[in-house]
Design a protein around this motif. Sequence first.
Motif, mmCIF file in Angstrom:
data_model
loop_
_atom_site.group_PDB
_atom_site.id
_atom_site.type_symbol
_atom_site.label_atom_id
_atom_site.label_comp_id
_atom_site.label_asym_id
_atom_site.label_seq_id
_atom_site.Cartn_x
_atom_site.Cartn_y
_atom_site.Cartn_z
ATOM 1 N N THR A 199 0.840 -1.207 0.000
ATOM 2 C CA THR A 199 0.000 0.000 0.000
ATOM 3 C C THR A 199 0.868 1.247 0.000
ATOM 4 N N LEU A 200 1.937 1.223 0.792
ATOM 5 C CA LEU A 200 2.807 2.397 0.885
ATOM 6 C C LEU A 200 3.621 2.612 -0.389
ATOM 7 N N GLN A 201 3.773 1.575 -1.208
ATOM 8 C CA GLN A 201 4.546 1.692 -2.441
ATOM 9 C C GLN A 201 3.719 2.217 -3.606
ATOM 10 N N LYS A 202 2.404 2.309 -3.423
ATOM 11 C CA LYS A 202 1.549 2.811 -4.490
ATOM 12 C C LYS A 202 1.884 4.271 -4.790
ATOM 13 N N ALA A 203 1.764 4.629 -6.042
ATOM 14 C CA ALA A 203 2.079 6.001 -6.439
ATOM 15 C C ALA A 203 1.052 6.990 -5.875
ATOM 16 N N LYS A 204 -0.195 6.591 -5.818
ATOM 17 C CA LYS A 204 -1.262 7.481 -5.347
ATOM 18 C C LYS A 204 -1.995 6.805 -4.200
ATOM 19 N N ARG A 205 -2.015 7.470 -3.051
ATOM 20 C CA ARG A 205 -2.685 6.943 -1.871
ATOM 21 C C ARG A 205 -3.628 8.013 -1.334
ATOM 22 N N ILE A 206 -4.818 7.594 -0.932
ATOM 23 C CA ILE A 206 -5.743 8.537 -0.316
ATOM 24 C C ILE A 206 -5.565 8.484 1.201
ATOM 25 N N GLU A 207 -6.014 9.534 1.857
ATOM 26 C CA GLU A 207 -5.807 9.671 3.299
ATOM 27 C C GLU A 207 -6.373 8.484 4.077
ATOM 28 N N ASP A 208 -7.602 8.068 3.770
ATOM 29 C CA ASP A 208 -8.218 6.954 4.502
ATOM 30 C C ASP A 208 -7.423 5.663 4.336
ATOM 31 N N GLU A 209 -6.888 5.457 3.145
ATOM 32 C CA GLU A 209 -6.095 4.258 2.872
ATOM 33 C C GLU A 209 -4.809 4.254 3.713
ATOM 34 N N VAL A 210 -4.156 5.392 3.783
ATOM 35 C CA VAL A 210 -2.921 5.485 4.569
ATOM 36 C C VAL A 210 -3.240 5.379 6.059
ATOM 37 N N ARG A 211 -4.325 5.996 6.476
ATOM 38 C CA ARG A 211 -4.737 5.917 7.883
ATOM 39 C C ARG A 211 -5.011 4.451 8.268
ATOM 40 N N ALA A 212 -5.671 3.704 7.390
ATOM 41 C CA ALA A 212 -5.942 2.284 7.644
ATOM 42 C C ALA A 212 -4.635 1.494 7.685
ATOM 43 N N THR A 213 -3.677 1.865 6.844
ATOM 44 C CA THR A 213 -2.378 1.193 6.825
ATOM 45 C C THR A 213 -1.626 1.443 8.132
ATOM 46 N N VAL A 214 -1.693 2.656 8.652
ATOM 47 C CA VAL A 214 -1.053 2.964 9.932
ATOM 48 C C VAL A 214 -1.669 2.097 11.037
ATOM 49 N N ALA A 215 -2.994 2.002 11.063
ATOM 50 C CA ALA A 215 -3.662 1.171 12.075
ATOM 51 C C ALA A 215 -3.266 -0.293 11.919
ATOM 52 N N GLU A 216 -3.195 -0.767 10.680
ATOM 53 C CA GLU A 216 -2.809 -2.150 10.405
ATOM 54 C C GLU A 216 -1.385 -2.428 10.885
ATOM 55 N N LEU A 217 -0.480 -1.510 10.597
ATOM 56 C CA LEU A 217 0.907 -1.685 11.025
ATOM 57 C C LEU A 217 1.031 -1.672 12.544
ATOM 58 N N GLN A 218 0.247 -0.848 13.200
ATOM 59 C CA GLN A 218 0.271 -0.841 14.663
ATOM 60 C C GLN A 218 -0.186 -2.195 15.203
ATOM 61 N N ASN A 219 -1.189 -2.791 14.552
ATOM 62 C CA ASN A 219 -1.644 -4.130 14.949
ATOM 63 C C ASN A 219 -0.566 -5.184 14.696
ATOM 64 N N VAL A 220 0.121 -5.066 13.558
ATOM 65 C CA VAL A 220 1.174 -6.028 13.225
ATOM 66 C C VAL A 220 2.296 -5.963 14.251
ATOM 67 N N VAL A 221 2.709 -4.768 14.623
ATOM 68 C CA VAL A 221 3.761 -4.612 15.629
ATOM 69 C C VAL A 221 3.305 -5.245 16.942
ATOM 70 N N ARG A 222 2.053 -5.037 17.297
ATOM 71 C CA ARG A 222 1.514 -5.621 18.532
ATOM 72 C C ARG A 222 1.544 -7.147 18.465
ATOM 73 N N VAL A 223 1.113 -7.721 17.333
ATOM 74 C CA VAL A 223 1.087 -9.176 17.169
ATOM 75 C C VAL A 223 2.499 -9.757 17.252
ATOM 76 N N PHE A 224 3.434 -9.178 16.479
ATOM 77 C CA PHE A 224 4.802 -9.680 16.500
ATOM 78 C C PHE A 224 5.434 -9.505 17.881
ATOM 79 N N SER A 225 5.154 -8.406 18.538
ATOM 80 C CA SER A 225 5.712 -8.170 19.866
ATOM 81 C C SER A 225 5.189 -9.193 20.867
#
Length: 85
Positions: A13-39
């Motif tokens: 998602t972060l490598q896409k040339a065009k990203r909308i705010e909601d998409e990036v916001r969802a990606t931030v939330a997803e990454l926070q969950n991933v860090v929590r899971v791996f931790s």
Amino acid sequence: MPGVAMQKFSASTLQKAKRIEDEVRATVAELQNVVRVFSQFFATSNLHIHGFDGEKIDTHVGYCNHLLSVAKVHLEAAEREEQQV
């Protein structure tokens, strides 16, 4: 492992040339969950018994934290762009 799939999806998602705010916001939330899971996996004292490599999990946590910092920069840019529209 679901965390790896979530990590790869967020990176793509972060490598896409065009990203909308909601998409990036969802990606931030997803990454926070991933860090929590791996931790949580990393904090488990019996990783090796279950076939997990603590060093690899730590590497995933570091990479996800890196993606999270990149995502926050993209989020700020997307917010500015949507405010201009």
